[in-house]
Design an enzyme around this catalytic site. Sequence first.
Site, PDB file in Angstrom:
ATOM      1  CG  ASN A  56      -1.869  -1.199   1.223  1.00  0.00           C
ATOM      2  OD1 ASN A  56      -2.433  -1.580   0.195  1.00  0.00           O
ATOM      3  ND2 ASN A  56      -2.006  -1.837   2.386  1.00  0.00           N
ATOM      4  NE  ARG A  57       3.407   2.416  -5.008  1.00  0.00           N
ATOM      5  CZ  ARG A  57       3.229   1.215  -5.555  1.00  0.00           C
ATOM      6  NH1 ARG A  57       3.107   0.157  -4.767  1.00  0.00           N
ATOM      7  NH2 ARG A  57       3.173   1.065  -6.857  1.00  0.00           N
TER       8      ARG A  57
END
Length: 214
Positions: free
Chosen positions: A192-193
């Site tokens: 999810n970065r």
Amino acid sequence: MQRDLQDLRKSYEKDALLEKNIPQNPYDLFDSWFQEAKKSIEIDEANAMSLCTLGTDGFPKSRIVLLKEIHDGNLLFYSNYSSAKGISIELHNQVSLHFFWPSLERQIIIKATVSKISREKTLSYFKSRPRGSQIGAWASNQSTEIVSREELEKQLNHYQDKFKGVEIPLPDFWGGYACKPVSFEFWQGRPNRLHDRILFVEESTGWAYKRLQP
């Protein structure tokens, strides 16, 4: 040319960089990551690093050089002192080094100051290079314009003839640089970065680290 690259994406899920596993000295973490990169069959040259200097035209410029040694806390590489990078370092000796190992989902950014190493140490390394690389150092006036590939081959042939049957001397214009880190930033890809970013900075009492938001 136009390209839509918005769909090029991946999820980073291979590892984590948590405080419980972070050593107090960034060199220890660097060495641990480097050894993993060196052993990985997916990484051809673990010691390839991007060197970013401030060019004489005011623009930063990055290129790949090879880390050849870590000595007394310095990261060493070798180059032509008269090259674009050499001239940039002479004028502004603060650089950035970047290691990127995508198969491990890791990168390291190092800020460092640079100085030339001793001629004795440079000579020792130069003698260890393959003969072709030694001649190549003489044959290329690195970063300067040349009219054709054929002209470069002529220069190579000239020095092959000149040094035929004799030991190749160390060029005065070629040597080593020592990069003394002032900070290390370790990046580990996460889902999810929300990547892990740990920044080490050298203080008067030693190295200290903090976590940065992704």
